[in-house]
Design a protein around this motif. Structure first.
Motif, mmCIF file in Angstrom:
data_model
loop_
_atom_site.group_PDB
_atom_site.id
_atom_site.type_symbol
_atom_site.label_atom_id
_atom_site.label_comp_id
_atom_site.label_asym_id
_atom_site.label_seq_id
_atom_site.Cartn_x
_atom_site.Cartn_y
_atom_site.Cartn_z
ATOM 1 N N LEU A 131 0.841 -1.189 0.000
ATOM 2 C CA LEU A 131 0.000 0.000 0.000
ATOM 3 C C LEU A 131 0.877 1.239 0.000
ATOM 4 O O LEU A 131 2.017 1.218 0.472
ATOM 5 N N PHE A 155 0.974 5.250 1.319
ATOM 6 C CA PHE A 155 0.383 6.031 2.409
ATOM 7 C C PHE A 155 1.039 7.408 2.381
ATOM 8 O O PHE A 155 2.268 7.504 2.309
ATOM 9 N N THR A 156 0.236 8.458 2.432
ATOM 10 C CA THR A 156 0.776 9.812 2.358
ATOM 11 C C THR A 156 -0.092 10.782 3.144
ATOM 12 O O THR A 156 -1.233 10.452 3.491
ATOM 13 N N LEU A 169 -0.815 -0.505 -4.544
ATOM 14 C CA LEU A 169 0.190 -0.655 -5.597
ATOM 15 C C LEU A 169 -0.103 -1.962 -6.309
ATOM 16 O O LEU A 169 0.070 -3.046 -5.735
ATOM 17 N N ARG A 180 13.232 7.305 2.613
ATOM 18 C CA ARG A 180 13.184 7.364 1.143
ATOM 19 C C ARG A 180 12.764 8.732 0.642
ATOM 20 O O ARG A 180 12.982 9.051 -0.527
ATOM 21 N N LEU A 181 12.110 9.508 1.474
ATOM 22 C CA LEU A 181 11.734 10.892 1.144
ATOM 23 C C LEU A 181 10.931 11.018 -0.144
ATOM 24 O O LEU A 181 11.121 11.944 -0.914
ATOM 25 N N HIS A 182 10.051 10.061 -0.394
ATOM 26 C CA HIS A 182 9.229 10.126 -1.597
ATOM 27 C C HIS A 182 7.854 10.697 -1.227
ATOM 28 O O HIS A 182 7.563 10.926 -0.066
ATOM 29 N N ASP A 183 7.031 10.949 -2.253
ATOM 30 C CA ASP A 183 5.734 11.575 -2.001
ATOM 31 C C ASP A 183 4.847 10.717 -1.094
ATOM 32 O O ASP A 183 4.099 11.233 -0.275
ATOM 33 N N SER A 184 4.883 9.402 -1.290
ATOM 34 C CA SER A 184 4.131 8.478 -0.447
ATOM 35 C C SER A 184 5.103 7.440 0.066
ATOM 36 O O SER A 184 6.120 7.169 -0.567
ATOM 37 N N ALA A 185 4.769 6.832 1.186
ATOM 38 C CA ALA A 185 5.520 5.665 1.635
ATOM 39 C C ALA A 185 4.874 4.428 1.010
ATOM 40 O O ALA A 185 3.648 4.293 1.044
ATOM 41 N N CYS A 186 5.677 3.554 0.419
ATOM 42 C CA CYS A 186 5.166 2.302 -0.165
ATOM 43 C C CYS A 186 5.458 1.188 0.822
ATOM 44 O O CYS A 186 6.620 0.930 1.134
ATOM 45 N N LEU A 187 4.409 0.546 1.311
ATOM 46 C CA LEU A 187 4.526 -0.284 2.516
ATOM 47 C C LEU A 187 3.979 -1.678 2.289
ATOM 48 O O LEU A 187 2.953 -1.838 1.616
ATOM 49 N N THR A 225 5.485 8.726 6.843
ATOM 50 C CA THR A 225 5.302 9.784 5.855
ATOM 51 C C THR A 225 4.864 11.047 6.591
ATOM 52 O O THR A 225 4.330 10.961 7.696
#
Lengths: 345, 345
Positions: free
Chosen positions: A59, A61-62, A159, B45-52, B135
């Protein structure tokens, strides 16, 4: 969720501290001014958390808080911004946006009809983005301790692929595509704040970006990284990506579209459009062989109909972003030291 | 995440508008004052969303904004509150809390060492709750448009069972268990706001509740509903549940523990402890046969060591909450019309 959201009510009432109490007034606020615009089966349960189906895997998350001033600007308002901003952050990681939360910090004295207008916009924006506002919270602060209305939205997406779409996946040779002209959101907000008028009215580009992203991924385009251009604009986004990957990008200044109104407003206010905020524009890093197919897909969506290639990744190893103009002069882009446009989102 | 969080830095610097720009100052703020206290592989990772990773099935999703004043109070601060509040909302739906977001609205002029202290508390609270802050977002508003620091946390948890733990599952005959004495958080904040001093210092009950909830569910206790007692206190929580289910509850007033300091402070300020906020207390609705086993499990956790049965569900059909005292007198609990204690969480 119904896209034909009810019309915002008309009332002269304003927010009182009691609306944040958790008692009868809080319930009435939710029932009359919030819930009608964003209702769905999960929110309707009114429990501490929304319990939601999720197929599993990974998933996204933001979260984002929105403090834009003024609340309403040409082309949008804080409510749309709060939905699209979070939808776009999810889309930029290659996720399909599913669920949003909505948390409000209201200032005592906020007209309830303003709240209702914003909530109606949020409901419409959510429906247009294919997401549901499934959980929320409302707090009230005393007059002078807020600025009308601050909104936080957090978002969960799924995702549906195994790919890592992130700065680390950027490769030398990647083409950098930009989805449209830059600087509209920032200049629309500034113009409305400063009371500027233009021959061609300036509208924010505020829009959801999940559509073109979905189609790029579904078509199997080798998308290496995506980034929406918000605070700090195109330049800040690219410098951040170059630093995160340790890569050099070269951009053609003449390839970056800027409309005449934005250009004029920037000149007037002494701002650089490359650093001005957008809320419906993004860059795509794509394998060079997939550039034509990617552009073809982007062109099919209104929001990215004016997409074009603006540069490429020249090497991996040293982080810099170089802008070249038609005369061949080069300018190194960097982060701005401080604030250009406060409270733009 | 390391529970031995670094110590907050000492600095005389304060928040400037440029810290919200997305540029160099924003990066420095995150790097020096936020990230060190909450770091983990996803946030890094400092991306727009965290991919978890997420195993699938059902997820719980919740959000809360925290505007408590003052930021620091006996027994806690806004940072711990923001972590525990969201952890508890997830636990109350029977979920295991996993991921939290953290969004800050900072007022220009906030001392950076205050921010660092709060972030250090958030890091510790997250580690103690078994969650990661994956995030986030930071916005800055001008002096006079905020009140130092507002925090939003949203949370995602996993539902590792098929049961529906919600108001709709409450049954006639259910026993109502309360996890400890009430009113500490609200009165600790009020006492610190009003400068009251007591013989026995009053501490907030602010604490994470996922531990006892997890053990109740793992033991197969027939838990029908859970609710933490926040804004509006025990009375508001029970009235909301009675309305949501359309059920009658009867409570024994003498069974509800209230410590002497809370009782004294409430008398002094003219407040009813049944409506005063808690941040580490909850009620459990449980099948009558499981009452002894449930109490036994609750007693093993420090946070719920003083759990006891305070009443039961007498019927389903008409929503009311009746409080009976030792003389047999009955009092009907209702929602308060407006605000008793503004900005308590």
């Amino acid at each position: 969720m119904n896209i034909d959201c009810p019309l915002p009510v008309d009332t002269e009432e304003t927010i009182r501290l009691g609306h944040g109490s958790g008692g009868e007034l809080s319930q009435k606020l939710f029932r009359d001014y919030i819930h009608p615009y964003i209702k769905n089966p999960w929110l309707d349960r009114l429990h501490d958390s929304a319990c939601l189906p999720f197929a599993g895997g990974r998933l996204a998350f933001t979260t984002d808080s929105f403090v834009v001033s003024p609340l309403f600007f040409p082309g949008g308002n804080i409510g749309e911004l709060a939905v699209y901003g979070t939808v776009n952050d999810l889309a930029m990681s290659g996720a399909r946006p599913m669920y949003l939360s909505c948390s409000l910090v209201l200032e005592e004295g906020l007209p309830l009809k303003t709240l209702a207008r914003v909530m109606a916009s949020m409901g419409r924006a959510a429906a247009q983005s294919g997401v549901q506002l499934v959980t929320g919270d409302t707090k009230v602060v005393e007059r002078g301790k807020g600025d009308g209305l601050y909104i936080n939205t957090a978002g969960v997406g799924v995702l549906e692929h195994e790919r890592a779409i992130e700065p680390g996946a950027i490769c030398a040779g990647d083409r950098i595509l930009l989805s449209g002209d830059i600087g509209r959101h920032g200049m629309a907000v500034m113009a409305s704040r400063e009371g500027l008028a233009f021959d061609t009215p300036l509208q924010s580009d505020c829009a959801p970006l999940h559509g073109p992203v979905h189609d790029l991924l579904e078509a199997g385009i080798r998308v290496h990284c995506l980034r929406d251009l918000t605070r700090g604009g195109l330049a800040t986004a690219l410098v951040e990506l170059a630093r995160a990957r340790g890569a050099s990008f070269v951009l053609q200044e003449s390839a970056v579209p800027i409309c005449a109104s934005v250009e004029g407003a920037c000149e007037l206010l002494g701002l650089d459009p490359f650093y001005v905020a957008n809320e419906g524009r993004f860059v795509v890093f794509v394998a060079p062989e997939d550039e034509p197919a990617a552009l073809d897909i982007l062109h099919r969506h209104t929001v990215s109909a004016a997409s074009r290639t603006i540069g490429q990744v020249t090497a991996v190893g040293r982080p810099d972003v170089v802008l070249t103009n038609v005369l061949g002069c080069e300018r190194l882009l960097d982060l701005l030291p401080g604030e250009q446009l406060p409270r733009i989102c």
